[in-house]
Design a protein around this motif. Sequence first.
Motif, PDB file in Angstrom:
ATOM      1  N   ILE A 323       1.823 -28.199  26.774  1.00  0.00           N
ATOM      2  CA  ILE A 323       1.640 -26.781  27.120  1.00  0.00           C
ATOM      3  C   ILE A 323       2.991 -26.085  27.260  1.00  0.00           C
ATOM      4  O   ILE A 323       3.227 -25.007  26.703  1.00  0.00           O
ATOM      5  N   SER A 324       3.907 -26.683  28.019  1.00  0.00           N
ATOM      6  CA  SER A 324       5.192 -26.017  28.285  1.00  0.00           C
ATOM      7  C   SER A 324       6.010 -25.834  27.020  1.00  0.00           C
ATOM      8  O   SER A 324       6.709 -24.823  26.862  1.00  0.00           O
ATOM      9  N   SER A 325       5.941 -26.800  26.082  1.00  0.00           N
ATOM     10  CA  SER A 325       6.721 -26.664  24.848  1.00  0.00           C
ATOM     11  C   SER A 325       6.212 -25.503  24.005  1.00  0.00           C
ATOM     12  O   SER A 325       6.982 -24.892  23.246  1.00  0.00           O
ATOM     13  N   ARG A 326       4.933 -25.180  24.134  1.00  0.00           N
ATOM     14  CA  ARG A 326       4.385 -24.038  23.405  1.00  0.00           C
ATOM     15  C   ARG A 326       4.689 -22.716  24.102  1.00  0.00           C
ATOM     16  O   ARG A 326       4.666 -21.661  23.461  1.00  0.00           O
ATOM     17  N   LEU A 327       4.961 -22.762  25.385  1.00  0.00           N
ATOM     18  CA  LEU A 327       5.309 -21.548  26.137  1.00  0.00           C
ATOM     19  C   LEU A 327       6.812 -21.280  26.139  1.00  0.00           C
ATOM     20  O   LEU A 327       7.243 -20.188  26.519  1.00  0.00           O
ATOM     21  N   TYR A 328       7.606 -22.264  25.727  1.00  0.00           N
ATOM     22  CA  TYR A 328       9.059 -22.199  25.884  1.00  0.00           C
ATOM     23  C   TYR A 328       9.658 -20.962  25.219  1.00  0.00           C
ATOM     24  O   TYR A 328      10.458 -20.248  25.825  1.00  0.00           O
ATOM     25  N   ARG A 329       9.289 -20.706  23.971  1.00  0.00           N
ATOM     26  CA  ARG A 329       9.880 -19.577  23.256  1.00  0.00           C
ATOM     27  C   ARG A 329       9.557 -18.245  23.931  1.00  0.00           C
ATOM     28  O   ARG A 329      10.409 -17.356  24.049  1.00  0.00           O
ATOM     29  N   ARG A 330       8.340 -18.126  24.434  1.00  0.00           N
ATOM     30  CA  ARG A 330       7.894 -16.856  24.989  1.00  0.00           C
ATOM     31  C   ARG A 330       8.340 -16.663  26.440  1.00  0.00           C
ATOM     32  O   ARG A 330       8.742 -15.578  26.837  1.00  0.00           O
ATOM     33  N   VAL A 331       8.289 -17.720  27.234  1.00  0.00           N
ATOM     34  CA  VAL A 331       8.559 -17.611  28.673  1.00  0.00           C
ATOM     35  C   VAL A 331      10.018 -17.892  29.006  1.00  0.00           C
ATOM     36  O   VAL A 331      10.589 -17.275  29.907  1.00  0.00           O
ATOM     37  N   GLY A 332      10.641 -18.819  28.288  1.00  0.00           N
ATOM     38  CA  GLY A 332      12.018 -19.190  28.581  1.00  0.00           C
ATOM     39  C   GLY A 332      12.093 -20.378  29.532  1.00  0.00           C
ATOM     40  O   GLY A 332      11.125 -20.692  30.242  1.00  0.00           O
ATOM     41  N   PRO A 333      13.244 -21.058  29.568  1.00  0.00           N
ATOM     42  CA  PRO A 333      13.335 -22.291  30.349  1.00  0.00           C
ATOM     43  C   PRO A 333      13.352 -22.098  31.861  1.00  0.00           C
ATOM     44  O   PRO A 333      12.865 -22.955  32.599  1.00  0.00           O
ATOM     45  N   ARG A 334      13.906 -21.003  32.335  1.00  0.00           N
ATOM     46  CA  ARG A 334      14.119 -20.851  33.785  1.00  0.00           C
ATOM     47  C   ARG A 334      12.813 -20.915  34.562  1.00  0.00           C
ATOM     48  O   ARG A 334      12.662 -21.710  35.506  1.00  0.00           O
ATOM     49  N   ARG A 335      11.852 -20.092  34.180  1.00  0.00           N
ATOM     50  CA  ARG A 335      10.596 -20.058  34.934  1.00  0.00           C
ATOM     51  C   ARG A 335       9.779 -21.332  34.741  1.00  0.00           C
ATOM     52  O   ARG A 335       9.105 -21.791  35.674  1.00  0.00           O
ATOM     53  N   LEU A 336       9.846 -21.928  33.550  1.00  0.00           N
ATOM     54  CA  LEU A 336       9.106 -23.168  33.329  1.00  0.00           C
ATOM     55  C   LEU A 336       9.665 -24.296  34.190  1.00  0.00           C
ATOM     56  O   LEU A 336       8.908 -25.065  34.793  1.00  0.00           O
ATOM     57  N   MET A 337      10.996 -24.405  34.244  1.00  0.00           N
ATOM     58  CA  MET A 337      11.600 -25.461  35.067  1.00  0.00           C
ATOM     59  C   MET A 337      11.321 -25.239  36.539  1.00  0.00           C
ATOM     60  O   MET A 337      10.949 -26.172  37.268  1.00  0.00           O
ATOM     61  N   MET A 338      11.521 -24.017  37.012  1.00  0.00           N
ATOM     62  CA  MET A 338      11.282 -23.728  38.425  1.00  0.00           C
ATOM     63  C   MET A 338       9.831 -23.993  38.796  1.00  0.00           C
ATOM     64  O   MET A 338       9.548 -24.654  39.805  1.00  0.00           O
ATOM     65  N   ALA A 339       8.917 -23.486  37.987  1.00  0.00           N
ATOM     66  CA  ALA A 339       7.497 -23.668  38.294  1.00  0.00           C
ATOM     67  C   ALA A 339       7.124 -25.142  38.284  1.00  0.00           C
ATOM     68  O   ALA A 339       6.402 -25.620  39.166  1.00  0.00           O
ATOM     69  N   GLY A 340       7.639 -25.882  37.293  1.00  0.00           N
ATOM     70  CA  GLY A 340       7.290 -27.293  37.198  1.00  0.00           C
ATOM     71  C   GLY A 340       7.782 -28.105  38.380  1.00  0.00           C
ATOM     72  O   GLY A 340       7.036 -28.892  38.973  1.00  0.00           O
ATOM     73  N   LEU A 341       9.041 -27.914  38.762  1.00  0.00           N
ATOM     74  CA  LEU A 341       9.606 -28.715  39.849  1.00  0.00           C
ATOM     75  C   LEU A 341       9.027 -28.321  41.202  1.00  0.00           C
ATOM     76  O   LEU A 341       8.715 -29.189  42.033  1.00  0.00           O
ATOM     77  N   LEU A 342       8.892 -27.019  41.457  1.00  0.00           N
ATOM     78  CA  LEU A 342       8.337 -26.591  42.743  1.00  0.00           C
ATOM     79  C   LEU A 342       6.867 -26.970  42.856  1.00  0.00           C
ATOM     80  O   LEU A 342       6.394 -27.354  43.940  1.00  0.00           O
TER      81      LEU A 342
END
Length: 475
Positions: A323-342
Amino acid sequence: MIMAPGPLHPRNPRFSVSVVYVAGMFMMIMDSTVVNVALPTLRRDFGVSTAAVSGVVTSYLVALAVVMPASGWLGDRVGGKRLMLCALGLFTGASAACGAANSAAELIAFRAVQGVGAGMLIPVGMAMLYRTFPHAERIRATRLLMVPTLLAPALGPVLGGVIVDGLSWRWIFYINVPIGAAALAFGAAFLPRHREHPAGRFDLPGFVLAAVGFPAVMYALNAAPVDGWAAPGILVPVLAGLALLAAFVRTELRAAEPMLALRLLGNRLFRPASLQTAAGGAGFIGTLFLVPLFLQNGLGYSALHSGLSTFPEALGGIAGIQISSRLYRRVGPRRLMMAGLLAAAVPIALMGTLGPADAAWAMPTLMFCTGFSFGFAMATAQTAALATISMAQTGMATTLFNVQRQAGNAVGVAVLATVLAATRPVPLDLDGYHLAFCVAALAMVGGGLIASRIRDADAAPSRPAPQSDPAAAGT
Protein backbone atom coordinates in the motif's frame (compact mmCIF):
# COMPACT_ATOMS: atom_id res chain seq x y z
CA MET A 1 17.12 -6.68 -34.95
CA ILE A 2 18.16 -7.69 -31.40
CA MET A 3 15.30 -7.55 -28.94
CA ALA A 4 15.92 -6.32 -25.41
CA PRO A 5 15.34 -9.05 -22.78
CA GLY A 6 11.89 -8.99 -21.18
CA PRO A 7 11.33 -7.96 -17.55
CA LEU A 8 11.51 -11.57 -16.30
CA HIS A 9 14.35 -12.70 -18.56
CA PRO A 10 17.49 -13.80 -16.69
CA ARG A 11 19.58 -11.49 -18.90
CA ASN A 12 17.60 -8.48 -17.72
CA PRO A 13 19.89 -6.87 -15.09
CA ARG A 14 16.94 -5.73 -12.97
CA PHE A 15 15.62 -9.28 -12.77
CA SER A 16 18.97 -11.01 -12.19
CA VAL A 17 20.17 -8.59 -9.51
CA SER A 18 16.80 -8.76 -7.76
CA VAL A 19 16.73 -12.56 -7.72
CA VAL A 20 20.25 -12.93 -6.29
CA TYR A 21 19.80 -10.15 -3.73
CA VAL A 22 16.42 -11.42 -2.50
CA ALA A 23 17.68 -15.02 -2.26
CA GLY A 24 20.79 -13.94 -0.35
CA MET A 25 18.94 -11.64 2.03
CA PHE A 26 16.23 -14.21 2.74
CA MET A 27 18.81 -16.90 3.45
CA MET A 28 20.88 -14.72 5.78
CA ILE A 29 18.01 -13.20 7.75
CA MET A 30 16.31 -16.57 8.07
CA ASP A 31 19.55 -18.16 9.27
CA SER A 32 19.94 -15.62 12.08
CA THR A 33 16.44 -16.14 13.45
CA VAL A 34 16.53 -19.93 13.13
CA VAL A 35 19.85 -20.15 15.01
CA ASN A 36 18.33 -18.40 18.03
CA VAL A 37 15.70 -21.14 18.30
CA ALA A 38 18.38 -23.84 18.27
CA LEU A 39 20.63 -22.39 21.01
CA PRO A 40 19.21 -24.52 23.87
CA THR A 41 19.64 -27.67 21.78
CA LEU A 42 23.21 -26.69 20.84
CA ARG A 43 24.06 -26.17 24.50
CA ARG A 44 22.82 -29.65 25.39
CA ASP A 45 24.40 -31.45 22.42
CA PHE A 46 27.83 -29.91 22.88
CA GLY A 47 27.70 -29.97 26.68
CA VAL A 48 28.72 -26.32 27.08
CA SER A 49 27.44 -23.43 29.17
CA THR A 50 24.91 -20.86 28.03
CA ALA A 51 27.68 -18.24 27.92
CA ALA A 52 29.78 -20.49 25.67
CA VAL A 53 26.99 -21.30 23.24
CA SER A 54 26.14 -17.59 22.94
CA GLY A 55 29.38 -17.35 20.97
CA VAL A 56 27.47 -18.89 18.07
CA VAL A 57 25.57 -15.59 17.83
CA THR A 58 28.34 -13.25 18.98
CA SER A 59 30.97 -14.51 16.51
CA TYR A 60 28.58 -13.89 13.62
CA LEU A 61 27.78 -10.35 14.76
CA VAL A 62 31.43 -9.48 15.44
CA ALA A 63 32.60 -10.71 12.02
CA LEU A 64 29.76 -8.83 10.32
CA ALA A 65 30.72 -5.66 12.21
CA VAL A 66 34.37 -5.99 11.09
CA VAL A 67 33.62 -6.47 7.39
CA MET A 68 30.55 -4.33 6.72
CA PRO A 69 32.19 -0.87 6.99
CA ALA A 70 34.76 -1.87 4.34
CA SER A 71 32.26 -3.51 1.98
CA GLY A 72 31.47 -0.32 0.06
CA TRP A 73 35.14 0.19 -0.82
CA LEU A 74 35.56 -3.51 -1.67
CA GLY A 75 32.55 -3.46 -3.98
CA ASP A 76 33.89 -0.47 -5.90
CA ARG A 77 37.38 -1.96 -5.97
CA VAL A 78 36.77 -5.52 -7.17
CA GLY A 79 33.31 -5.13 -8.70
CA GLY A 80 29.83 -5.71 -7.34
CA LYS A 81 29.31 -9.01 -9.15
CA ARG A 82 32.59 -10.52 -7.97
CA LEU A 83 32.07 -9.46 -4.37
CA MET A 84 28.45 -10.60 -4.26
CA LEU A 85 29.39 -14.03 -5.62
CA CYS A 86 32.29 -14.23 -3.17
CA ALA A 87 29.95 -13.35 -0.29
CA LEU A 88 27.38 -15.94 -1.39
CA GLY A 89 30.08 -18.58 -1.74
CA LEU A 90 31.50 -17.83 1.71
CA PHE A 91 28.10 -17.91 3.38
CA THR A 92 26.99 -21.09 1.62
CA GLY A 93 30.23 -22.93 2.25
CA ALA A 94 30.29 -21.83 5.88
CA SER A 95 26.69 -23.03 6.26
CA ALA A 96 27.71 -26.52 5.15
CA ALA A 97 30.67 -26.41 7.54
CA CYS A 98 28.42 -25.27 10.42
CA GLY A 99 26.13 -28.24 9.82
CA ALA A 100 29.10 -30.61 9.97
CA ALA A 101 30.69 -29.02 13.06
CA ASN A 102 31.77 -31.50 15.73
CA SER A 103 32.32 -29.03 18.56
CA ALA A 104 31.09 -25.67 19.78
CA ALA A 105 34.47 -24.12 18.90
CA GLU A 106 34.18 -25.30 15.29
CA LEU A 107 30.63 -24.02 15.02
CA ILE A 108 31.60 -20.63 16.43
CA ALA A 109 34.48 -20.33 13.94
CA PHE A 110 32.32 -21.23 10.95
CA ARG A 111 29.61 -18.83 12.11
CA ALA A 112 32.24 -16.08 11.98
CA VAL A 113 32.87 -16.97 8.32
CA GLN A 114 29.12 -16.70 7.73
CA GLY A 115 29.25 -13.23 9.27
CA VAL A 116 31.99 -12.19 6.84
CA GLY A 117 29.82 -13.25 3.91
CA ALA A 118 26.76 -11.46 5.28
CA GLY A 119 28.75 -8.30 6.02
CA MET A 120 29.79 -8.08 2.37
CA LEU A 121 26.55 -9.14 0.68
CA ILE A 122 24.02 -6.90 2.42
CA PRO A 123 25.41 -3.44 1.47
CA VAL A 124 27.00 -4.49 -1.83
CA GLY A 125 23.81 -6.21 -3.00
CA MET A 126 21.80 -3.14 -2.07
CA ALA A 127 24.25 -0.90 -3.97
CA MET A 128 23.98 -3.08 -7.09
CA LEU A 129 20.22 -2.99 -6.82
CA TYR A 130 20.00 0.78 -6.57
CA ARG A 131 22.51 1.28 -9.36
CA THR A 132 20.42 -0.99 -11.60
CA PHE A 133 17.05 0.68 -11.01
CA PRO A 134 16.66 4.39 -11.87
CA HIS A 135 15.39 6.70 -9.13
CA ALA A 136 11.84 6.80 -10.50
CA GLU A 137 11.45 3.00 -10.37
CA ARG A 138 13.06 2.22 -7.01
CA ILE A 139 9.90 2.40 -4.91
CA ARG A 140 8.20 -0.21 -7.12
CA ALA A 141 11.24 -2.45 -6.90
CA THR A 142 11.31 -2.06 -3.14
CA ARG A 143 7.71 -3.25 -3.02
CA LEU A 144 8.95 -6.76 -3.80
CA LEU A 145 12.46 -6.63 -2.42
CA MET A 146 11.46 -5.75 1.15
CA VAL A 147 9.40 -8.94 1.41
CA PRO A 148 12.30 -11.15 2.64
CA THR A 149 13.20 -8.57 5.29
CA LEU A 150 9.73 -8.98 6.78
CA LEU A 151 8.98 -12.61 5.97
CA ALA A 152 12.24 -14.23 7.09
CA PRO A 153 12.25 -13.01 10.74
CA ALA A 154 8.65 -14.15 11.20
CA LEU A 155 9.07 -17.49 9.42
CA GLY A 156 12.39 -18.28 11.12
CA PRO A 157 11.05 -19.23 14.58
CA VAL A 158 8.37 -21.46 13.06
CA LEU A 159 10.77 -23.20 10.69
CA GLY A 160 13.44 -23.44 13.39
CA GLY A 161 11.08 -25.15 15.79
CA VAL A 162 9.98 -27.66 13.15
CA ILE A 163 13.56 -28.46 12.05
CA VAL A 164 15.06 -28.73 15.54
CA ASP A 165 12.20 -30.86 16.86
CA GLY A 166 11.65 -33.03 13.78
CA LEU A 167 15.11 -33.37 12.24
CA SER A 168 18.34 -32.07 13.77
CA TRP A 169 19.87 -28.71 14.53
CA ARG A 170 22.35 -29.42 11.71
CA TRP A 171 19.59 -28.91 9.15
CA ILE A 172 19.12 -25.26 10.13
CA PHE A 173 22.47 -24.78 8.36
CA TYR A 174 22.22 -27.44 5.65
CA ILE A 175 18.99 -25.86 4.40
CA ASN A 176 21.04 -22.84 3.25
CA VAL A 177 23.22 -24.91 0.94
CA PRO A 178 20.79 -25.57 -1.96
CA ILE A 179 19.46 -22.00 -1.78
CA GLY A 180 22.94 -20.51 -1.76
CA ALA A 181 24.22 -22.85 -4.49
CA ALA A 182 21.29 -22.00 -6.75
CA ALA A 183 21.75 -18.24 -6.18
CA LEU A 184 25.49 -18.59 -6.79
CA ALA A 185 25.02 -20.46 -10.08
CA PHE A 186 22.32 -18.06 -11.28
CA GLY A 187 24.44 -15.04 -10.33
CA ALA A 188 27.56 -16.38 -12.03
CA ALA A 189 25.60 -16.89 -15.23
CA PHE A 190 23.41 -13.79 -15.33
CA LEU A 191 24.57 -11.02 -12.98
CA PRO A 192 25.78 -8.03 -15.01
CA ARG A 193 29.31 -6.71 -14.68
CA HIS A 194 28.63 -3.25 -13.34
CA ARG A 195 30.84 -0.37 -14.37
CA GLU A 196 32.30 0.33 -10.95
CA HIS A 197 33.23 3.75 -9.72
CA PRO A 198 36.80 4.53 -8.61
CA ALA A 199 37.41 3.12 -5.15
CA GLY A 200 40.30 5.37 -4.18
CA ARG A 201 42.96 4.39 -1.70
CA PHE A 202 42.13 1.97 1.10
CA ASP A 203 41.60 3.78 4.41
CA LEU A 204 43.78 1.59 6.62
CA PRO A 205 43.57 3.74 9.82
CA GLY A 206 39.78 3.87 9.53
CA PHE A 207 39.55 0.13 8.92
CA VAL A 208 41.71 -0.72 11.94
CA LEU A 209 39.74 1.55 14.26
CA ALA A 210 36.39 0.24 12.98
CA ALA A 211 37.55 -3.39 12.94
CA VAL A 212 38.34 -3.20 16.66
CA GLY A 213 35.81 -0.62 17.86
CA PHE A 214 32.64 -1.99 16.26
CA PRO A 215 33.16 -5.62 17.39
CA ALA A 216 34.04 -4.51 20.93
CA VAL A 217 30.79 -2.57 21.24
CA MET A 218 28.76 -5.32 19.53
CA TYR A 219 30.19 -7.90 21.92
CA ALA A 220 29.33 -5.75 24.92
CA LEU A 221 25.79 -5.12 23.68
CA ASN A 222 25.25 -8.84 23.19
CA ALA A 223 26.77 -10.01 26.49
CA ALA A 224 25.87 -7.18 28.89
CA PRO A 225 22.26 -8.24 29.58
CA VAL A 226 23.58 -11.57 30.93
CA ASP A 227 26.82 -10.50 32.62
CA GLY A 228 25.73 -7.03 33.73
CA TRP A 229 26.97 -3.67 32.44
CA ALA A 230 29.26 -3.19 35.45
CA ALA A 231 31.15 -6.47 34.90
CA PRO A 232 34.82 -5.88 33.95
CA GLY A 233 34.42 -8.15 30.95
CA ILE A 234 31.74 -5.77 29.65
CA LEU A 235 32.87 -2.38 30.93
CA VAL A 236 36.36 -2.62 29.44
CA PRO A 237 35.33 -3.54 25.88
CA VAL A 238 32.43 -1.09 25.76
CA LEU A 239 34.54 1.86 26.96
CA ALA A 240 37.45 0.89 24.73
CA GLY A 241 35.12 0.34 21.79
CA LEU A 242 33.41 3.70 22.22
CA ALA A 243 36.80 5.45 22.47
CA LEU A 244 37.97 3.74 19.28
CA LEU A 245 34.74 4.65 17.49
CA ALA A 246 35.14 8.28 18.55
CA ALA A 247 38.64 8.21 17.05
CA PHE A 248 37.18 6.51 13.98
CA VAL A 249 34.63 9.30 13.47
CA ARG A 250 37.35 11.94 13.77
CA THR A 251 39.59 10.05 11.33
CA GLU A 252 36.84 9.55 8.75
CA LEU A 253 35.76 13.19 8.81
CA ARG A 254 39.34 14.28 8.15
CA ALA A 255 40.24 11.63 5.56
CA ALA A 256 40.20 12.61 1.89
CA GLU A 257 39.04 9.09 0.95
CA PRO A 258 37.29 7.65 4.04
CA MET A 259 36.24 4.02 4.33
CA LEU A 260 32.84 5.02 5.77
CA ALA A 261 31.54 8.22 4.17
CA LEU A 262 30.23 9.92 7.32
CA ARG A 263 30.01 13.21 5.44
CA LEU A 264 26.92 11.80 3.75
CA LEU A 265 25.12 12.50 7.02
CA GLY A 266 25.32 16.14 5.95
CA ASN A 267 22.80 15.31 3.21
CA ARG A 268 19.55 16.65 4.64
CA LEU A 269 17.48 13.79 3.20
CA PHE A 270 19.85 10.86 3.78
CA ARG A 271 20.48 11.83 7.41
CA PRO A 272 16.91 11.72 8.82
CA ALA A 273 15.83 8.86 6.55
CA SER A 274 18.70 6.63 7.67
CA LEU A 275 18.55 7.67 11.34
CA GLN A 276 14.82 7.01 11.58
CA THR A 277 15.50 3.57 10.11
CA ALA A 278 17.97 2.89 12.93
CA ALA A 279 15.53 4.10 15.60
CA GLY A 280 12.53 2.31 14.11
CA GLY A 281 14.59 -0.83 13.58
CA ALA A 282 15.59 -0.79 17.25
CA GLY A 283 11.92 -0.86 18.23
CA PHE A 284 10.87 -3.37 15.57
CA ILE A 285 13.70 -5.91 15.91
CA GLY A 286 13.56 -5.43 19.67
CA THR A 287 9.88 -6.37 19.60
CA LEU A 288 10.58 -9.47 17.50
CA PHE A 289 13.18 -10.43 20.12
CA LEU A 290 10.84 -9.74 23.02
CA VAL A 291 7.59 -11.38 21.90
CA PRO A 292 8.87 -15.01 21.85
CA LEU A 293 10.39 -14.54 25.31
CA PHE A 294 7.13 -13.10 26.60
CA LEU A 295 5.06 -15.94 25.15
CA GLN A 296 7.41 -18.84 25.96
CA ASN A 297 9.02 -17.81 29.25
CA GLY A 298 6.25 -15.60 30.55
CA LEU A 299 3.16 -17.51 29.48
CA GLY A 300 4.53 -21.01 28.87
CA TYR A 301 3.80 -21.26 25.13
CA SER A 302 5.67 -23.82 23.04
CA ALA A 303 8.23 -22.59 20.50
CA LEU A 304 5.91 -23.51 17.62
CA HIS A 305 2.88 -21.80 19.21
CA SER A 306 5.00 -18.71 19.85
CA GLY A 307 6.26 -18.68 16.26
CA LEU A 308 2.75 -18.98 14.86
CA SER A 309 1.65 -16.07 17.06
CA THR A 310 4.38 -13.80 15.70
CA PHE A 311 4.02 -14.82 12.03
CA PRO A 312 1.13 -12.39 11.29
CA GLU A 313 3.74 -9.61 11.52
CA ALA A 314 5.08 -10.70 8.13
CA LEU A 315 1.63 -10.69 6.52
CA GLY A 316 0.92 -7.23 7.90
CA GLY A 317 4.29 -5.92 6.77
CA ILE A 318 3.87 -7.21 3.23
CA ALA A 319 0.42 -5.59 3.03
CA GLY A 320 1.76 -2.31 4.44
CA ILE A 321 4.59 -2.17 1.92
CA GLN A 322 2.28 -2.87 -1.02
CA ILE A 323 0.00 0.00 0.00
CA SER A 324 2.66 2.53 1.03
CA SER A 325 4.74 2.00 -2.13
CA ARG A 326 1.68 2.90 -4.20
CA LEU A 327 1.05 6.02 -2.11
CA TYR A 328 4.69 7.15 -2.12
CA ARG A 329 4.58 9.27 -5.28
CA ARG A 330 1.39 11.04 -4.27
CA VAL A 331 1.85 11.43 -0.50
CA GLY A 332 5.63 11.65 -0.15
CA PRO A 333 7.96 9.93 2.33
CA ARG A 334 7.58 12.22 5.34
CA ARG A 335 3.95 11.51 6.20
CA LEU A 336 4.22 7.81 5.34
CA MET A 337 7.23 7.33 7.62
CA MET A 338 5.76 9.35 10.47
CA ALA A 339 2.39 7.62 10.25
CA GLY A 340 3.96 4.18 10.03
CA LEU A 341 6.31 4.55 12.99
CA LEU A 342 3.87 6.37 15.28
CA ALA A 343 1.10 3.91 14.41
CA ALA A 344 3.43 0.96 15.09
CA ALA A 345 4.06 2.31 18.59
CA VAL A 346 0.38 1.80 19.48
CA PRO A 347 0.11 -2.02 19.10
CA ILE A 348 3.56 -2.47 20.67
CA ALA A 349 2.46 -0.45 23.69
CA LEU A 350 -0.76 -2.49 23.87
CA MET A 351 1.34 -5.66 24.06
CA GLY A 352 2.42 -4.28 27.41
CA THR A 353 -1.11 -4.84 28.71
CA LEU A 354 -1.52 -8.50 27.69
CA GLY A 355 -1.81 -11.42 30.07
CA PRO A 356 -2.78 -15.11 30.04
CA ALA A 357 -6.45 -14.37 29.38
CA ASP A 358 -6.05 -12.42 26.15
CA ALA A 359 -2.58 -13.05 24.67
CA ALA A 360 -3.68 -16.05 22.57
CA TRP A 361 -5.95 -13.97 20.34
CA ALA A 362 -4.61 -10.45 20.90
CA MET A 363 -0.91 -11.04 20.19
CA PRO A 364 -1.37 -12.26 16.58
CA THR A 365 -3.66 -9.27 15.95
CA LEU A 366 -1.20 -6.79 17.44
CA MET A 367 1.70 -8.37 15.55
CA PHE A 368 -0.20 -7.96 12.28
CA CYS A 369 -0.88 -4.31 13.09
CA THR A 370 2.76 -3.73 14.02
CA GLY A 371 4.02 -5.21 10.76
CA PHE A 372 1.40 -3.34 8.72
CA SER A 373 2.32 0.01 10.26
CA PHE A 374 6.08 -0.52 10.13
CA GLY A 375 5.76 -1.53 6.48
CA PHE A 376 4.77 2.06 5.71
CA ALA A 377 8.13 3.28 6.99
CA MET A 378 10.46 0.56 5.68
CA ALA A 379 10.09 0.81 1.91
CA THR A 380 9.73 4.58 1.87
CA ALA A 381 12.80 5.13 4.06
CA GLN A 382 15.09 2.99 1.93
CA THR A 383 13.92 4.65 -1.27
CA ALA A 384 14.01 8.22 0.05
CA ALA A 385 17.41 7.86 1.76
CA LEU A 386 19.17 7.33 -1.58
CA ALA A 387 17.04 9.68 -3.68
CA THR A 388 19.69 12.42 -3.82
CA ILE A 389 22.77 10.18 -3.69
CA SER A 390 24.84 10.03 -6.88
CA MET A 391 25.66 6.71 -8.56
CA ALA A 392 29.31 7.18 -7.59
CA GLN A 393 28.37 7.50 -3.91
CA THR A 394 25.76 4.72 -3.86
CA GLY A 395 28.17 2.02 -2.64
CA MET A 396 29.35 4.15 0.27
CA ALA A 397 25.80 5.32 1.05
CA THR A 398 24.34 1.80 1.22
CA THR A 399 27.23 0.76 3.47
CA LEU A 400 26.60 3.63 5.88
CA PHE A 401 22.84 3.02 5.75
CA ASN A 402 23.28 -0.65 6.68
CA VAL A 403 25.88 0.02 9.38
CA GLN A 404 23.41 2.38 11.06
CA ARG A 405 20.57 -0.11 10.68
CA GLN A 406 22.62 -2.95 12.17
CA ALA A 407 23.70 -0.70 15.03
CA GLY A 408 20.08 0.26 15.72
CA ASN A 409 19.00 -3.38 15.71
CA ALA A 410 21.78 -4.36 18.13
CA VAL A 411 21.05 -1.48 20.50
CA GLY A 412 17.31 -2.25 20.49
CA VAL A 413 17.83 -5.89 21.45
CA ALA A 414 20.47 -4.98 24.06
CA VAL A 415 18.30 -2.34 25.73
CA LEU A 416 15.24 -4.61 25.95
CA ALA A 417 17.35 -7.52 27.18
CA THR A 418 18.82 -5.22 29.84
CA VAL A 419 15.31 -4.22 30.94
CA LEU A 420 14.41 -7.89 31.34
CA ALA A 421 17.65 -8.63 33.19
CA ALA A 422 17.03 -5.72 35.57
CA THR A 423 13.40 -6.64 36.30
CA ARG A 424 13.99 -10.43 36.35
CA PRO A 425 10.48 -11.48 35.30
CA VAL A 426 9.34 -14.99 36.18
CA PRO A 427 6.46 -17.03 34.70
CA LEU A 428 3.16 -15.15 35.06
CA ASP A 429 4.96 -12.16 36.61
CA LEU A 430 4.85 -10.07 33.45
CA ASP A 431 5.74 -6.57 34.68
CA GLY A 432 9.26 -6.72 33.22
CA TYR A 433 7.96 -7.72 29.81
CA HIS A 434 5.31 -5.01 29.92
CA LEU A 435 7.94 -2.37 30.69
CA ALA A 436 10.14 -3.63 27.86
CA PHE A 437 7.25 -3.34 25.39
CA CYS A 438 6.78 0.29 26.43
CA VAL A 439 10.48 0.96 25.82
CA ALA A 440 10.19 -0.55 22.33
CA ALA A 441 7.18 1.66 21.64
CA LEU A 442 9.20 4.72 22.67
CA ALA A 443 11.88 3.78 20.12
CA MET A 444 9.18 3.82 17.43
CA VAL A 445 8.01 7.24 18.59
CA GLY A 446 11.60 8.48 18.43
CA GLY A 447 11.86 7.26 14.85
CA GLY A 448 8.64 9.06 13.98
CA LEU A 449 10.00 12.32 15.41
CA ILE A 450 13.19 11.96 13.37
CA ALA A 451 11.10 11.33 10.24
CA SER A 452 9.30 14.63 10.81
CA ARG A 453 12.55 16.39 9.76
CA ILE A 454 12.29 15.03 6.22
CA ARG A 455 11.27 17.37 3.41
CA ASP A 456 9.17 15.72 0.73
CA ALA A 457 10.53 18.07 -1.92
CA ASP A 458 14.02 16.67 -1.40
CA ALA A 459 12.80 13.23 -2.45
CA ALA A 460 11.51 14.47 -5.84
CA PRO A 461 13.94 12.31 -7.90
CA SER A 462 12.31 9.18 -6.48
CA ARG A 463 8.75 10.50 -7.00
CA PRO A 464 8.13 10.61 -10.77
CA ALA A 465 5.33 12.69 -12.17
CA PRO A 466 2.39 10.59 -13.43
CA GLN A 467 3.18 11.25 -17.08
CA SER A 468 6.78 10.04 -16.65
CA ASP A 469 5.76 6.77 -15.00
CA PRO A 470 6.48 4.01 -17.55
CA ALA A 471 3.63 1.89 -16.25
CA ALA A 472 1.20 4.76 -16.59
CA ALA A 473 2.48 5.67 -20.01
CA GLY A 474 1.86 2.16 -21.26
CA THR A 475 -1.80 2.06 -20.29
